[in-house]
Motif scaffolding. Structure first.
Motif, PDB file in Angstrom:
ATOM      1  N   UNK A 126       0.824  -1.206   0.000  1.00  0.00           N
ATOM      2  CA  UNK A 126       0.000   0.000   0.000  1.00  0.00           C
ATOM      3  C   UNK A 126       0.863   1.263   0.000  1.00  0.00           C
ATOM      4  N   UNK A 127       1.970   1.228   0.734  1.00  0.00           N
ATOM      5  CA  UNK A 127       2.869   2.380   0.761  1.00  0.00           C
ATOM      6  C   UNK A 127       3.443   2.628  -0.630  1.00  0.00           C
ATOM      7  N   UNK A 128       3.820   1.556  -1.318  1.00  0.00           N
ATOM      8  CA  UNK A 128       4.356   1.705  -2.673  1.00  0.00           C
ATOM      9  C   UNK A 128       3.288   2.254  -3.613  1.00  0.00           C
TER      10      UNK A 128
ATOM     11  N   UNK B 167      -4.859   4.048  -9.280  1.00  0.00           N
ATOM     12  CA  UNK B 167      -5.756   3.804  -8.151  1.00  0.00           C
ATOM     13  C   UNK B 167      -4.996   3.014  -7.079  1.00  0.00           C
ATOM     14  N   UNK B 168      -4.673   3.622  -5.937  1.00  0.00           N
ATOM     15  CA  UNK B 168      -3.821   2.979  -4.926  1.00  0.00           C
ATOM     16  C   UNK B 168      -4.332   1.632  -4.436  1.00  0.00           C
ATOM     17  N   UNK B 169      -5.647   1.510  -4.199  1.00  0.00           N
ATOM     18  CA  UNK B 169      -6.181   0.256  -3.656  1.00  0.00           C
ATOM     19  C   UNK B 169      -5.979  -0.887  -4.641  1.00  0.00           C
ATOM     20  N   UNK B 170      -6.252  -0.629  -5.908  1.00  0.00           N
ATOM     21  CA  UNK B 170      -6.099  -1.662  -6.929  1.00  0.00           C
ATOM     22  C   UNK B 170      -4.637  -2.061  -7.092  1.00  0.00           C
ATOM     23  N   UNK B 171      -3.770  -1.063  -7.181  1.00  0.00           N
ATOM     24  CA  UNK B 171      -2.342  -1.339  -7.349  1.00  0.00           C
ATOM     25  C   UNK B 171      -1.787  -2.067  -6.124  1.00  0.00           C
ATOM     26  N   UNK B 172      -2.186  -1.638  -4.932  1.00  0.00           N
ATOM     27  CA  UNK B 172      -1.716  -2.278  -3.700  1.00  0.00           C
ATOM     28  C   UNK B 172      -2.164  -3.738  -3.643  1.00  0.00           C
ATOM     29  N   UNK B 173      -3.397  -4.018  -4.059  1.00  0.00           N
ATOM     30  CA  UNK B 173      -3.915  -5.391  -4.042  1.00  0.00           C
ATOM     31  C   UNK B 173      -3.105  -6.291  -4.964  1.00  0.00           C
ATOM     32  N   UNK B 174      -2.830  -5.801  -6.168  1.00  0.00           N
ATOM     33  CA  UNK B 174      -2.059  -6.582  -7.138  1.00  0.00           C
ATOM     34  C   UNK B 174      -0.633  -6.803  -6.640  1.00  0.00           C
ATOM     35  N   UNK B 175      -0.023  -5.748  -6.102  1.00  0.00           N
ATOM     36  CA  UNK B 175       1.348  -5.854  -5.595  1.00  0.00           C
ATOM     37  C   UNK B 175       1.436  -6.834  -4.428  1.00  0.00           C
TER      38      UNK B 175
END
Length: 221
Positions: free
Chosen positions: A15-17, A29-37
């Motif tokens: 999430x930080x990234x 979109x932070x939530x989507x990117x954080x989930x995938x990461x």
């Protein structure tokens, strides 16, 4: 115990990234990117999804308090809200009705399973409420949480651009629309834009939870 702890660290780091990337590229979109990461990192270093779920449970525990904290901007706008609460309640009531009827319409159109439909009915309220309501009406809590998160992600991606496209510029109107349709994820996204929009979205999110619970009473009998 180490795997759940590692899962928490991986989730927070992802999430930080994502937030760092979103700061440089607003389209992200932070939530989507954080989930995938988080999914990819955990798949590479561990792959034990039961352990990840245990770590996720610790994070989920704080979702409730974090959601309550979103009421802080509302406290700063309480006087203005006192003058328009009837209109807000009417708008939230209509929005929740549309959300539920849309699920039924799509269910009929695609012939979805009854359990799947019930799991989707709570998609527009915040996760802690969605999970509990899903249990009461015969849905699957895990699916309800998934559809709720998906709704929030879609909401923050399209809600504000769509409202701008149709000429909605009032902060309270924007906040009410986002809070009713995209719950806590949408509300949190507005915190970087406007305190008034965040306050409006917070009250809409709270009302949406109550109104949706009332609408779904017949399914729990």
């Amino acid at each position: 115990m180490l795997s759940p702890l590692l899962a928490i660290i991986v989730t927070l780091a992802a999430y930080k990234m994502a937030m760092y990337a979103a700061a440089r590229f607003p389209i992200i979109q932070p939530v989507l990117v954080a989930s995938v990461c988080a999914w990819f990192i955990w798949w590479v270093i561990n792959g034990d999804w039961d352990a990840y779920r245990l770590g996720g449970d610790w994070i989920s525990f704080w979702v409730g308090p974090a959601t309550v904290a979103l009421a802080v901007p509302l406290a700063k706008q309480i006087r203005e809200f006192a003058h328009i609460w009837r209109g807000v309640l009417l708008g939230v009531g209509a929005g929740c009705a549309v959300a539920i009827l849309t699920v039924f319409g799509l269910g009929l159109l695609f012939g979805t399973d009854d359990v799947l439909t019930k799991s989707m009915l709570t998609k527009s309220v915040t996760t802690p409420i969605a999970v509990e309501l899903s249990k009461n009406i015969g849905g699957v809590p895990a699916l309800a949480a998934f559809f709720t998160a998906l709704t929030g992600i879609v909401g923050i991606a399209f809600a504000r651009p769509l409202l701008a496209l149709v000429g909605v510029k009032d902060d309270w109107a924007i906040g009410i629309a986002v809070g009713t349709s995209a719950h806590a994820i949408g509300t949190a996204s507005l915190n970087r834009v406007s305190q008034v929009q965040t306050a409006a979205s917070s009250v809409a999110m709270i009302m949406a939870g109550v109104v949706t619970a009332i609408y779904l009473i017949p399914f729990s009998l």
